[in-house]
Design an enzyme around this catalytic site. Structure first.
Site, PDB file in Angstrom:
ATOM      1  N   TYR A   1     -12.005  12.467  -4.870  1.00  0.00           N
ATOM      2  CA  TYR A   1     -11.078  12.205  -5.984  1.00  0.00           C
ATOM      3  C   TYR A   1     -10.531  13.515  -6.552  1.00  0.00           C
ATOM      4  CZ  TYR A   1      -9.383  10.204 -10.416  1.00  0.00           C
ATOM      5  OH  TYR A   1      -8.612   9.811 -11.491  1.00  0.00           O
TER       6      TYR A   1
ATOM      7  N   ASP B   1       0.863  -1.180   0.000  1.00  0.00           N
ATOM      8  CA  ASP B   1       0.000   0.000   0.000  1.00  0.00           C
ATOM      9  C   ASP B   1       0.903   1.235   0.000  1.00  0.00           C
ATOM     10  OD1 ASP B   1      -1.654   2.120   0.599  1.00  0.00           O
ATOM     11  OD2 ASP B   1      -2.815   1.042   2.113  1.00  0.00           O
TER      12      ASP B   1
END
Ligand code: UDP
Length: 319
Positions: free
Chosen positions: A149, A60
């Site tokens: 986003y 990650d």
């Protein structure tokens, strides 16, 4: 210029990331792909494991990115990218655009590598300027359903320019417009995979709102060519890379129908059913690509007809 170079692709198992890994390998670069498979898929890059110069790391990027040895390029393609995905994963999306991008920038700084940010046409929000030039500041709702986003990518651009100006990191920023092709997830909710899935199953097309909103769709091969051209240029400000052929979503449904007829797919005569128009969904979008044309000598080559035919044929044999 890419031969014998070493690239780290963050989010390399995603739709765009995996095409990019493949293109880099084809040009003689070695590739370290880092992905946590949140929205990417291991199977997208599994065939590359047989190639020399390809390394896959499950990790990650918000936790940090460590890669041993020299690195020439760090390409940051890690983020959920479809409205449905980022609505489901808003905190992860904000974290990867901030912490993830910072970790990528620090790796580039440490390795004296070029940092390449995958940004987006979403930085323009629901644009009031049309077509969108890079100089346009955008019209983004900071607390709307797409803000996780849009603002993450706007922050990522700001952070990239800050590392460039304050710490001398060499950077590139591409603003990617709607891109489609093989390896999109059929369930990611975007209009291309949604209509492809519907046409393969013989279902009606779900058109949000009246379908008069516009988008401009770029075939993935063209997009990757543009990305690699920007990577190899010395242009350090954001650049639009997309296809300027604009059409309404209703026209797009018709284009899919036409492609489906040629392939004799079940939904070749599919009808349209209307669904509610999503909040803050941009009503128009088309890139101004004068900079890409002038500075990179790049423009898209694949017509919508050919791109859709390739895409449908791929999904017919893989879905
Ligand atoms: N859209 C649609 N039907 C769908 C999915 C999307 O009509 O099943 C519309 C959506 O409202 C938007 C456009 O198609 O206006 C493109 O949506 P997408 O999610 O592909 O990407 P966006 O450009 O909005 O990020």
């Amino acid at each position: 210029m890419l031969k014998d170079k070493r690239a780290v692709v963050l989010g390399g198992a995603g739709f765009l990331g995996s095409h990019l890994c493949e293109a880099l390998l084809e040009r003689g670069a070695s590739v370290v792909c880092v992905d946590n498979y949140l929205t990417g898929k291991r199977r997208n890059v599994e065939p590359l494991l047989e190639r020399t110069g390809f390394t896959l790391i499950e990790g990650d990027v918000t936790d940090g990115v460590e890669v041993g040895g020299p690195v020439d390029f760090v390409l940051d393609f890690a983020s959920p990218a479809s409205p449905i995905d980022y609505a489901k994963l808003p905190i992860e999306t904000l974290r990867v655009g901030s912490h993830g991008t910072e970790n990528g920038l620090k790796l580039a700084e440490q390795k004296k590598a070029v940092f390449f940010l995958a940004s987006t046409s979403e930085v323009y929000g629901d644009p009031t300027e049309h077509p969108q030039r890079e100089e346009y500041f955008g019209n983004v709702n900071p607390i709307g359903p797409r803000s996780c986003y849009d603002e993450a990518k706007r922050f990522a651009e700001a952070l990239t320019m800050a590392f460039h100006r304050a710490r001398g990191v060499d950077v590139r920023i591409v603003r990617i417009f709607n891109t489609y092709g093989p390896r999109m997830r059929l369930d990611d909710g975007r209009v291309v995979p949604a209509f492809v899935a519907q046409v393969l199953r013989g279902e009606d097309f779900t058109v949000f709102g009246d379908g008069k909103q516009t988008r401009s769709f770029c075939y993935v091969r063209d997009e990757v060519e543009g990305i690699l051209a920007l990577l190899q240029s010395d242009y350090r400000l954001p650049m639009n890379v997309g296809n300027p052929t604009e059409l309404t979503i209703l026209d797009f449904a018709e284009a899919i129908r036409k492609a489906a007829r040629k392939l004799k797919l079940p939904g070749a005569e599919a009808k349209v059913v209307h669904r509610p128009f999503p909040e803050n969904d941009p009503k128009q979008r088309r890139p101004d690509i004068s900079k890409a044309r002038r500075i990179l000598g790049w423009e898209p080559k694949v017509s919508l007809e050919d791109g859709l035919a390739e895409t449908l044929a791929w999904f017919r044999s893989h879905a």
